[in-house]
Design a protein around this motif. Structure first.
Motif, PDB file in Angstrom:
ATOM      1  N   GLY A 151     -36.264 -17.926 -13.605  1.00  0.00           N
ATOM      2  CA  GLY A 151     -36.578 -19.053 -12.696  1.00  0.00           C
ATOM      3  C   GLY A 151     -36.315 -20.461 -13.562  1.00  0.00           C
ATOM      4  O   GLY A 151     -35.464 -20.580 -14.420  1.00  0.00           O
ATOM      5  N   ALA A 152     -36.486 -21.649 -12.791  1.00  0.00           N
ATOM      6  CA  ALA A 152     -35.513 -22.461 -12.819  1.00  0.00           C
ATOM      7  C   ALA A 152     -36.777 -23.622 -14.521  1.00  0.00           C
ATOM      8  O   ALA A 152     -36.331 -23.708 -15.759  1.00  0.00           O
ATOM      9  CB  ALA A 152     -35.548 -23.651 -11.805  1.00  0.00           C
ATOM     10  N   ALA A 153     -38.131 -22.083 -14.339  1.00  0.00           N
ATOM     11  CA  ALA A 153     -39.051 -23.277 -15.658  1.00  0.00           C
ATOM     12  C   ALA A 153     -38.485 -22.734 -16.838  1.00  0.00           C
ATOM     13  O   ALA A 153     -38.813 -23.271 -18.217  1.00  0.00           O
ATOM     14  CB  ALA A 153     -40.443 -23.080 -15.205  1.00  0.00           C
ATOM     15  N   GLU A 154     -37.661 -21.397 -17.110  1.00  0.00           N
ATOM     16  CA  GLU A 154     -37.134 -21.025 -18.324  1.00  0.00           C
ATOM     17  C   GLU A 154     -36.458 -21.505 -18.832  1.00  0.00           C
ATOM     18  O   GLU A 154     -36.107 -21.773 -20.085  1.00  0.00           O
ATOM     19  CB  GLU A 154     -36.656 -19.623 -18.081  1.00  0.00           C
TER      20      GLU A 154
ATOM     21  N   LEU B  47     -30.180 -27.699 -12.389  1.00  0.00           N
ATOM     22  CA  LEU B  47     -31.161 -26.135 -12.743  1.00  0.00           C
ATOM     23  C   LEU B  47     -30.975 -26.214 -10.979  1.00  0.00           C
ATOM     24  O   LEU B  47     -31.440 -26.977 -10.499  1.00  0.00           O
ATOM     25  CB  LEU B  47     -32.140 -26.814 -13.364  1.00  0.00           C
ATOM     26  N   ARG B  48     -31.292 -25.074 -11.269  1.00  0.00           N
ATOM     27  CA  ARG B  48     -31.554 -24.484  -9.658  1.00  0.00           C
ATOM     28  C   ARG B  48     -32.047 -23.435  -9.421  1.00  0.00           C
ATOM     29  O   ARG B  48     -32.729 -22.393 -10.537  1.00  0.00           O
ATOM     30  CB  ARG B  48     -29.941 -24.235  -8.558  1.00  0.00           C
TER      31      ARG B  48
ATOM     32  N   ALA C 170     -41.033 -17.031  -5.574  1.00  0.00           N
ATOM     33  CA  ALA C 170     -42.015 -16.869  -7.359  1.00  0.00           C
ATOM     34  C   ALA C 170     -42.638 -15.509  -8.111  1.00  0.00           C
ATOM     35  O   ALA C 170     -42.708 -16.491  -9.325  1.00  0.00           O
ATOM     36  CB  ALA C 170     -43.385 -17.964  -6.870  1.00  0.00           C
ATOM     37  N   GLY C 171     -42.955 -14.904  -7.735  1.00  0.00           N
ATOM     38  CA  GLY C 171     -43.797 -13.954  -8.333  1.00  0.00           C
ATOM     39  C   GLY C 171     -42.451 -13.120  -8.859  1.00  0.00           C
ATOM     40  O   GLY C 171     -42.711 -12.138  -9.736  1.00  0.00           O
TER      41      GLY C 171
ATOM     42  N   VAL D  43     -28.702 -21.508 -14.607  1.00  0.00           N
ATOM     43  CA  VAL D  43     -28.899 -22.793 -15.083  1.00  0.00           C
ATOM     44  C   VAL D  43     -26.825 -23.535 -14.592  1.00  0.00           C
ATOM     45  O   VAL D  43     -26.385 -22.314 -14.785  1.00  0.00           O
ATOM     46  CB  VAL D  43     -28.734 -23.115 -16.250  1.00  0.00           C
ATOM     47  N   LEU D  44     -26.180 -24.508 -14.770  1.00  0.00           N
ATOM     48  CA  LEU D  44     -25.138 -25.099 -14.545  1.00  0.00           C
ATOM     49  C   LEU D  44     -24.608 -25.735 -15.595  1.00  0.00           C
ATOM     50  O   LEU D  44     -25.310 -27.157 -14.886  1.00  0.00           O
ATOM     51  CB  LEU D  44     -24.587 -25.599 -13.199  1.00  0.00           C
ATOM     52  N   SER D  45     -23.732 -25.730 -16.535  1.00  0.00           N
ATOM     53  CA  SER D  45     -23.136 -26.659 -17.788  1.00  0.00           C
ATOM     54  C   SER D  45     -22.396 -26.444 -18.183  1.00  0.00           C
ATOM     55  O   SER D  45     -21.225 -25.419 -17.841  1.00  0.00           O
ATOM     56  CB  SER D  45     -24.532 -26.980 -18.158  1.00  0.00           C
ATOM     57  N   ALA D  46     -21.385 -27.335 -18.572  1.00  0.00           N
ATOM     58  CA  ALA D  46     -20.655 -27.098 -19.396  1.00  0.00           C
ATOM     59  C   ALA D  46     -20.714 -25.711 -20.484  1.00  0.00           C
ATOM     60  O   ALA D  46     -21.631 -25.503 -20.862  1.00  0.00           O
ATOM     61  CB  ALA D  46     -20.147 -28.178 -20.802  1.00  0.00           C
TER      62      ALA D  46
END
Length: 354
Positions: free
Chosen positions: A81-84, A201-202, A211-212, A218-221
């Protein structure tokens, strides 16, 4: 202004509105698309269960997400999840002055505080339409977090405005958890590699009703991805969640998400018009799968709505909002019509008791 105390309950989330007393409520509090996951996605997840004896292997899912955004796999990290991702950012990045732009999802600030950081807040104002002025962000902020479209305001900030926040020596975190509910994903920064320090973040839990299951990315360098990956436990994403990730970034799924975004747009307009009919305006114009409404005697109205069988999200746990703000998830027009009738009754009841 540097804030030492947390003020609102940063750990309060929409699911609490539905779970508090076990009542059978129509859920307009949680921003997960109704009637999901679709059957084809359930089948993909179910098929993965035969592989549960093996440890999860995220390579195929990571490659699929990378291809979806036209990025090399070194720029992708799969998360529970994005929350992590907010927890990983708070623990892995060495920052001196983190700033969170509010009102927005409270988990980024909570994660930063839990990791020992002192967090500054930039509070956007209702009278400005909750729009961001990049000049409001302190120049020496070396971590800036903002949502787009923003939860709970439903405001979609222009990509060019957010890009002005990027600079060498600063990490710019843009939470695009609801971007796939925006037709054409206009104003998205996912896939951009030209902005220094950008982290996007997606989430795949909102549009697809997962959700369950907990799946995001994550998208980044590459160097940022490596730092975040080192902070993760082993095998952080389960085999069923990896199967869902692959399925949800397929061409078929992207086409279905675009169709869903168009329906959300129409249903949101119906909801906003109905609220206006009760003299209630919404923040925005809203662009997400929810609206933020300022309701007189909002706390009393929210409690009366519960009595009438409807759950909406209280606003006073978001920094910058008070109890007169309610977040309302977009649902189909029949459900909205039932809600609007309940709201009429709740408003009358609140006026009679004040």
């Amino acid at each position: 202004m540097r804030t030492e105390d947390t003020g609102p309950d940063l750990r309060h989330h929409g699911d609490a509105e539905v779970r508090d007393d076990g009542a059978a409520l129509v859920d307009l509090a949680v921003n997960v698309r109704a009637h999901t996951p679709p059957d084809w996605l359930r089948e993909e997840i179910a098929a993965s269960l035969s592989s549960l004896a093996a440890y999860p292997d995220g390579r195929a899912a990571r490659a699929a997400v990378a291809a979806r955004h036209g990025l090399p796999v070194e720029r992708v990290l799969l998360t529970a999840g994005a929350a992590e991702a907010f927890v990983l950012l708070a623990r892995a990045l060495k920052v001196r002055r983190p700033v969170v732009v509010h009102p927005q999802f409270t988990e980024p600030e909570a994660a930063l505080r839990d990791a020992g950081h002192t967090v500054d807040r930039v509070l956007l104002r209702a009278e400005d339409g909750f729009r961001l002025d990049p000049a409001a962000v302190p120049e020496d902020a070396d971590l800036v977090v903002i949502g787009n479209p923003t939860n709970p305001t439903s405001v979609l900030h222009p990509a060019a405005t957010l890009a002005r926040l990027a600079r060498p020596g600063r990490t710019l975190v843009v939470d695009e958890a609801f971007m796939d509910a925006v037709p054409g994903e206009r104003e998205a920064l996912a896939g951009r590699t030209d902005l220094p320090g950008l982290v996007v973040l997606r989430s795949l839990t909102k549009t697809w009703g997962l959700a369950g299951l907990r799946i995001g990315y994550v998208l980044s360098a590459p160097e940022t991805i490596t730092a975040l990956e080192r902070a993760q436990p082993l095998w952080p994403v389960s085999t069923p969640a990896l199967a869902a990730a692959r399925a949800c970034v397929s061409p078929h799924a992207l086409a279905e998400a675009e169709q869903a975004a168009a329906r959300i747009t129409a249903d949101r307009a119906h909801l906003a018009a109905g609220l206006a009919g009760h003299g209630i305006q919404v923040a925005g114009p809203p662009e997400g799968p929810f609206v933020l409404a300022r309701v007189p005697d909002g706390a009393a109205v929210r409690h009366r709505l519960r009595d009438l069988g409807y759950a909406v999200r209280r606003g006073d746990t978001f920094p910058g909002l008070d109890a007169n703000w309610l977040r309302i998830a977009v649902r189909d027009q029949r459900t909205v019509d039932g809600f609007l009738e309940a709201l009429r009754v709740a408003l009358v009841s609140a006026r009679e008791t004040t």
